[in-house]
Design a protein around this motif. Structure first.
Motif, short mmCIF file in Angstrom:
data_model
loop_
_atom_site.label_atom_id
_atom_site.label_comp_id
_atom_site.label_asym_id
_atom_site.label_seq_id
_atom_site.Cartn_x
_atom_site.Cartn_y
_atom_site.Cartn_z
N THR A 77 1.00 4.25 -2.87
CA THR A 77 0.52 5.60 -2.56
C THR A 77 1.62 6.65 -2.52
O THR A 77 1.34 7.84 -2.46
CB THR A 77 -0.22 5.62 -1.21
OG1 THR A 77 0.68 5.16 -0.17
CG2 THR A 77 -1.45 4.73 -1.25
N LEU A 88 0.83 -1.21 0.00
CA LEU A 88 0.00 0.00 0.00
C LEU A 88 0.86 1.26 0.00
O LEU A 88 0.59 2.21 -0.75
CB LEU A 88 -0.93 -0.01 1.21
CG LEU A 88 -1.96 1.12 1.27
CD1 LEU A 88 -2.95 1.00 0.12
CD2 LEU A 88 -2.70 1.10 2.61
N GLU A 100 -4.93 6.21 -0.51
CA GLU A 100 -5.10 4.84 -0.04
C GLU A 100 -6.41 4.24 -0.57
O GLU A 100 -6.45 3.05 -0.91
CB GLU A 100 -5.07 4.79 1.49
CG GLU A 100 -3.68 5.07 2.05
CD GLU A 100 -3.59 4.84 3.54
OE1 GLU A 100 -4.65 4.55 4.16
OE2 GLU A 100 -2.48 4.93 4.10
#
Length: 247
Positions: free
Chosen positions: A101, A97, A116
């Motif tokens: 991002t 993640l 996110e």
């Protein structure tokens, strides 16, 4: 207006011409496959488009803007492109993640919450929803390459550049990465990719370009290139691929 226009592109390394007068036009939503032997200039061409390499002569225009102008800020140009290499290049100390991002937050000014949310949507779309908090070394090679492609997509690029994205994978993992590329084409993404997967190239490409010794020797539809190539060198290359698979 064409999305990308390359005119008379030359690139030299230590007095050796790696690219020699490349001309190429890429239309919006078009998929262009670059084929040719190793060392023919395919990867260098992608790196020039992304301004990771300086060009020695010729011009590149993106959406009508000359991006090879010396006054151009390469980082600004790269915000409009995504590039994925055969090595995954994920940051090993960051979760999937966080890898995805990072660019939206740092380069595009997207808030963490929105970045996110978008990242999780992409992870779900491409079958990695349960890997958001995993680290790269906890993923298979195919999953790492999918994550690398998602990271490039997270910036919503105008153009995707894919450089042999399946060459570092075991054959069993190639299919899942090719599936992502197939889905991107169906969604209208403009792409230039280098590949040795001739069957996939024939399926997905709108235009196939054969490079030989830094020259864009032949271009055409997949049907024309793979069934009736005009150039002897193109025929020789395709025959060599067939012969290699028989071994």
């Amino acid at each position: 207006m064409s999305l990308l226009t390359i005119d008379g592109l030359w690139k030299n390394y230590r007095g050796h011409s790696v690219l020699r007068g490349i001309d190429l036009v890429v239309e919006p939503h078009e998929v262009v496959c670059l084929i040719g032997a190793s060392g023919s200039g395919k990867s260098t061409l992608l790196r020039c488009v992304n301004l990771l390499e300086t060009v020695d002569d010729g011009t590149i225009h993106l959406d009508g803007e000359e991006i090879t102008d010396v006054r151009t800020d390469p980082d600004t140009v790269r915000k409009r492109m995504g590039i994925v290499f055969q090595s995954f290049n994920l940051f090993p100390h960051m979760t999937v993640l966080d890898n995805i991002t990072l660019a939206p937050r740092k380069a595009h000014g997207v808030g963490r919450g929105e970045a996110e949310r978008q990242a999780r949507d992409l992870l779900a779309r491409f079958g990695l929803a349960d890997k958001a908090t995993a680290y790269p070394d906890q993923l298979s090679g195919g999953q790492q390459q999918r994550a690398a492609i998602i990271r490039a997509l997270a910036t919503r690029p105008r153009l995707m550049l894919l450089d042999e994205v399946t060459s570092a994978l075991d054959p069993a993992l190639v299919k899942e990465v090719l599936g992502i590329i197939r889905e991107l084409k169906e969604g209208g993404m403009t792409m230039i990719l280098t590949t040795h997967e001739m069957g996939f190239c024939r399926e997905i490409a709108d235009t196939v370009c054969f490079l030989d010794g830094g020259v864009l020797l032949e271009r055409g539809t997949p049907e024309q290139i793979f069934t009736d190539p005009r150039e002897p060198r193109t025929r020789e290359f395709l025959q060599s691929v067939i012969d290699a698979r028989r071994l």
